[in-house]
Write a protein that holds these residues in place. Structure first.
Motif, PDB file in Angstrom:
ATOM      1  N   ALA A  35      52.657  57.197  31.315  1.00  0.00           N
ATOM      2  CA  ALA A  35      52.144  56.511  32.511  1.00  0.00           C
ATOM      3  C   ALA A  35      52.431  55.018  32.438  1.00  0.00           C
ATOM      4  O   ALA A  35      52.444  54.425  31.355  1.00  0.00           O
ATOM      5  CB  ALA A  35      50.650  56.760  32.632  1.00  0.00           C
ATOM      6  N   PRO A  36      52.678  54.379  33.582  1.00  0.00           N
ATOM      7  CA  PRO A  36      52.817  52.918  33.592  1.00  0.00           C
ATOM      8  C   PRO A  36      51.468  52.274  33.252  1.00  0.00           C
ATOM      9  O   PRO A  36      50.427  52.921  33.282  1.00  0.00           O
ATOM     10  CB  PRO A  36      53.229  52.610  35.034  1.00  0.00           C
ATOM     11  CG  PRO A  36      52.639  53.728  35.831  1.00  0.00           C
ATOM     12  CD  PRO A  36      52.725  54.947  34.937  1.00  0.00           C
ATOM     13  N   ARG A  37      51.528  51.003  32.929  1.00  0.00           N
ATOM     14  CA  ARG A  37      50.296  50.277  32.622  1.00  0.00           C
ATOM     15  C   ARG A  37      50.067  49.195  33.672  1.00  0.00           C
ATOM     16  O   ARG A  37      50.999  48.505  34.084  1.00  0.00           O
ATOM     17  CB  ARG A  37      50.386  49.642  31.233  1.00  0.00           C
ATOM     18  CG  ARG A  37      50.297  50.655  30.100  1.00  0.00           C
ATOM     19  CD  ARG A  37      50.302  49.974  28.747  1.00  0.00           C
ATOM     20  NE  ARG A  37      51.579  49.310  28.465  1.00  0.00           N
ATOM     21  CZ  ARG A  37      51.701  48.049  28.072  1.00  0.00           C
ATOM     22  NH1 ARG A  37      50.627  47.297  27.942  1.00  0.00           N
ATOM     23  NH2 ARG A  37      52.894  47.532  27.811  1.00  0.00           N
ATOM     24  N   ALA A  38      48.808  49.069  34.096  1.00  0.00           N
ATOM     25  CA  ALA A  38      48.462  48.024  35.063  1.00  0.00           C
ATOM     26  C   ALA A  38      48.408  46.679  34.360  1.00  0.00           C
ATOM     27  O   ALA A  38      47.820  46.551  33.291  1.00  0.00           O
ATOM     28  CB  ALA A  38      47.110  48.343  35.697  1.00  0.00           C
ATOM     29  N   GLN A  39      49.055  45.693  34.951  1.00  0.00           N
ATOM     30  CA  GLN A  39      49.025  44.354  34.382  1.00  0.00           C
ATOM     31  C   GLN A  39      48.078  43.444  35.174  1.00  0.00           C
ATOM     32  O   GLN A  39      47.370  42.626  34.602  1.00  0.00           O
ATOM     33  CB  GLN A  39      50.427  43.748  34.346  1.00  0.00           C
ATOM     34  CG  GLN A  39      50.470  42.389  33.644  1.00  0.00           C
ATOM     35  CD  GLN A  39      51.880  41.848  33.576  1.00  0.00           C
ATOM     36  OE1 GLN A  39      52.592  41.844  34.570  1.00  0.00           O
ATOM     37  NE2 GLN A  39      52.298  41.411  32.389  1.00  0.00           N
ATOM     38  N   GLY A  40      48.088  43.559  36.483  1.00  0.00           N
ATOM     39  CA  GLY A  40      47.223  42.691  37.269  1.00  0.00           C
ATOM     40  C   GLY A  40      47.092  43.189  38.696  1.00  0.00           C
ATOM     41  O   GLY A  40      47.987  43.862  39.198  1.00  0.00           O
ATOM     42  N   PRO A  41      45.970  42.909  39.325  1.00  0.00           N
ATOM     43  CA  PRO A  41      44.849  42.140  38.790  1.00  0.00           C
ATOM     44  C   PRO A  41      44.050  42.932  37.769  1.00  0.00           C
ATOM     45  O   PRO A  41      43.880  44.139  37.906  1.00  0.00           O
ATOM     46  CB  PRO A  41      43.997  41.841  40.030  1.00  0.00           C
ATOM     47  CG  PRO A  41      44.337  42.943  40.984  1.00  0.00           C
ATOM     48  CD  PRO A  41      45.767  43.286  40.744  1.00  0.00           C
ATOM     49  N   SER A  42      43.569  42.221  36.770  1.00  0.00           N
ATOM     50  CA  SER A  42      42.795  42.877  35.721  1.00  0.00           C
ATOM     51  C   SER A  42      41.364  43.090  36.183  1.00  0.00           C
ATOM     52  O   SER A  42      40.939  42.588  37.231  1.00  0.00           O
ATOM     53  CB  SER A  42      42.830  42.021  34.459  1.00  0.00           C
ATOM     54  OG  SER A  42      42.317  40.728  34.730  1.00  0.00           O
ATOM     55  N   ASN A  43      40.623  43.806  35.394  1.00  0.00           N
ATOM     56  CA  ASN A  43      39.252  44.127  35.752  1.00  0.00           C
ATOM     57  C   ASN A  43      38.423  42.871  36.004  1.00  0.00           C
ATOM     58  O   ASN A  43      38.441  41.923  35.216  1.00  0.00           O
ATOM     59  CB  ASN A  43      38.587  44.943  34.645  1.00  0.00           C
ATOM     60  CG  ASN A  43      38.998  46.396  34.689  1.00  0.00           C
ATOM     61  OD1 ASN A  43      39.229  46.944  35.759  1.00  0.00           O
ATOM     62  ND2 ASN A  43      39.090  47.021  33.521  1.00  0.00           N
ATOM     63  N   GLY A  44      37.693  42.901  37.129  1.00  0.00           N
ATOM     64  CA  GLY A  44      36.772  41.818  37.441  1.00  0.00           C
ATOM     65  C   GLY A  44      37.390  40.607  38.083  1.00  0.00           C
ATOM     66  O   GLY A  44      36.700  39.612  38.320  1.00  0.00           O
ATOM     67  N   THR A  45      38.684  40.645  38.407  1.00  0.00           N
ATOM     68  CA  THR A  45      39.313  39.504  39.066  1.00  0.00           C
ATOM     69  C   THR A  45      38.708  39.307  40.458  1.00  0.00           C
ATOM     70  O   THR A  45      38.526  40.262  41.212  1.00  0.00           O
ATOM     71  CB  THR A  45      40.830  39.711  39.186  1.00  0.00           C
ATOM     72  OG1 THR A  45      41.380  39.853  37.879  1.00  0.00           O
ATOM     73  CG2 THR A  45      41.489  38.537  39.895  1.00  0.00           C
ATOM     74  N   PHE A  46      38.393  38.043  40.795  1.00  0.00           N
ATOM     75  CA  PHE A  46      37.852  37.713  42.108  1.00  0.00           C
ATOM     76  C   PHE A  46      38.931  37.046  42.951  1.00  0.00           C
ATOM     77  O   PHE A  46      39.659  36.181  42.476  1.00  0.00           O
ATOM     78  CB  PHE A  46      36.656  36.767  41.975  1.00  0.00           C
ATOM     79  CG  PHE A  46      35.362  37.453  41.647  1.00  0.00           C
ATOM     80  CD1 PHE A  46      34.440  37.747  42.645  1.00  0.00           C
ATOM     81  CD2 PHE A  46      35.073  37.812  40.336  1.00  0.00           C
ATOM     82  CE1 PHE A  46      33.248  38.374  42.341  1.00  0.00           C
ATOM     83  CE2 PHE A  46      33.890  38.446  40.029  1.00  0.00           C
ATOM     84  CZ  PHE A  46      32.967  38.731  41.031  1.00  0.00           C
ATOM     85  N   TYR A  47      38.999  37.445  44.208  1.00  0.00           N
ATOM     86  CA  TYR A  47      39.919  36.828  45.165  1.00  0.00           C
ATOM     87  C   TYR A  47      39.121  36.280  46.342  1.00  0.00           C
ATOM     88  O   TYR A  47      38.204  36.947  46.849  1.00  0.00           O
ATOM     89  CB  TYR A  47      40.934  37.845  45.698  1.00  0.00           C
ATOM     90  CG  TYR A  47      41.961  38.282  44.693  1.00  0.00           C
ATOM     91  CD1 TYR A  47      43.094  37.516  44.456  1.00  0.00           C
ATOM     92  CD2 TYR A  47      41.799  39.469  43.981  1.00  0.00           C
ATOM     93  CE1 TYR A  47      44.054  37.918  43.535  1.00  0.00           C
ATOM     94  CE2 TYR A  47      42.752  39.883  43.060  1.00  0.00           C
ATOM     95  CZ  TYR A  47      43.868  39.099  42.839  1.00  0.00           C
ATOM     96  OH  TYR A  47      44.809  39.503  41.924  1.00  0.00           O
TER      97      TYR A  47
END
Length: 388
Positions: A35-47
């Protein structure tokens, strides 16, 4: 089965390679991949709401051999992906090792969960680990209303007060600022003549004063609201047009021992006004000279027609007051180095003595000194600037 054990199995499955098979021989695998890996946004990132659109970044799936790879992403309001709000398939893999995908704008004030999945030679892999991010509430700033200078007005002050009625806002706004622009073109093309940004005032309006003198002519101004902390802004207001004229704004004058003549009816036009130093006189010729009614002057009978009215700029402020009396038809009055030496007993005009070459204002009025003792019609001439 415990939750910890379940999580361990899911991680193992995510890391377990899959086999994509050849089309001409489904029994023969062509490549294995994880499986690919998520790089961003990481957990808890606020926009902030206006930071959108958001870009999801995927670290490409590791695989053996060469194969056609694409990706799918899902964004949902829950970690179980029962409420998917965005989904895209067929995302081509970037050769850089990291694949980006820009998603559609999302509603504010919500937490979102996202995951990706690799598709190799038509075989979909297991989803990557779920990540979550937060989009803050939307901040809306309505367009401010221009109050002054009003459209079509004439302004004599070189640095007038520009006033807006504060914007109505929605959402958790930060400190609101207002940006002002003044230009000599209604299109505001090129560089504005001047402009500035100021924090919202404590009352219903906000006032900005330009840092430079405005030139004479037809000028245009506009304003908009800003919330830098939320990267939010209102649309520009409609444009107001005004005439910047060289002269004195009677509404901005500080009147000394005299009535405010700004709203007196202007019925006379000055044809000539000058100071003759050799003769020691100050003369004001105007169209109502000898025509305004005469008034009893104390016990001397009807020998009073009006007053010369002077305006002096002292430390950047215009002061005005009624000075010399004049008889019916009389244009010139004797003056020494101080105009109206017996007219002002208090305030800045009491000690003002014009310097040679100094510019000051002059007008003629019906009786305005010791007002209203000798009042008649409450009329005045226009105001002109002359040199001492």
């Amino acid at each position: 089965m415990t939750a910890r054990r379940t999580a361990q199995i899911l991680v193992a499955l995510a890391l377990m390679p899959l086999w994509a098979c050849k089309v001409d021989n489904p029994m023969q695998p062509s490549v294995s991949f994880v499986a690919p890996r998520a790089q961003g946004p990481s957990n808890g990132t606020f926009y902030r709401f206006n930071d959108q659109p958001i870009t999801l970044t995927i670290i490409n799936a590791v695989r053996t051999g060469s194969a056609t790879v694409s990706y799918t992403v899902d964004v949902a309001l829950d970690g179980a992906f029962a409420n998917v709000v965005f989904s895209r398939a067929g995302i081509p893999e970037s050769p850089t090792g990291v694949t980006d995908v820009q998603i559609d704008p999302l509603a504010g004030d919500a937490t979102y969960f996202w995951r990706s999945r690799a598709v190799v030679d038509g075989v979909a892999g297991v989803p990557a680990a779920v990540q979550h991010f937060v989009v803050r509430p939307e901040v809306i700033i309505n367009t401010p209303t221009l109050e002054s200078p009003a459209g079509g007005s004439s302004i004599f002050t070189a640095r007038p007060n520009f006033t807006v009625r504060n914007s109505v806002t929605q959402g958790p706004v930060g400190t609101i600022f207002y940006e002002f622009e003044v230009a000599d073109s209604s299109s505001f093309s090129g560089t504005p003549l001047t402009g500035g940004t100021i924090a919202q005032g404590s009352g219903p309006t906000t006032v900005w004063v330009p840092p430079v003198d405005l030139p004479e002519g037809t000028l245009f101004w506009r304003a908009r609201g800003l919330d830098p902390s939320n990267d939010a802004e209102s649309p520009w207001s409609q444009t107001a047009t005004f005439e910047r004229e060289f002269g004195i704004d009677l509404n901005q004058v500080v009147y000394i021992q005299s009535p405010n003549i700004a709203n007196w009816q202007e019925t006379a036009k000055i044809s000539s006004a000058f100071h003759d130093a050799g003769a020691g006189v100050l003369c004001v010729f105007h169209s109502k000279l000898g025509l305004w009614p005469a008034k009893d002057f104390f016990d001397a009978g009807p020998i009073l027609e009006g007053n010369q009215f002077i305006f002096a700029n002292i430390n950047g402020t215009w002061y005005g007051g009624a000075s010399e009396w004049y008889r019916p038809g009389q244009a010139c009055k004797a003056v020494d180095e101080q105009i109206g030496s017996d007219s002002f007993t208090e305030g800045p005009l009491s000690g003002w003595r014009p310097r040679p070459g100094e510019v000051f204002g002059i007008a003629a009025t019906t009786p305005s000194r010791l007002y209203p003792s000798f009042a008649t019609l409450d009329q005045r001439s226009d105001v002109v600037l002359i040199v001492w």
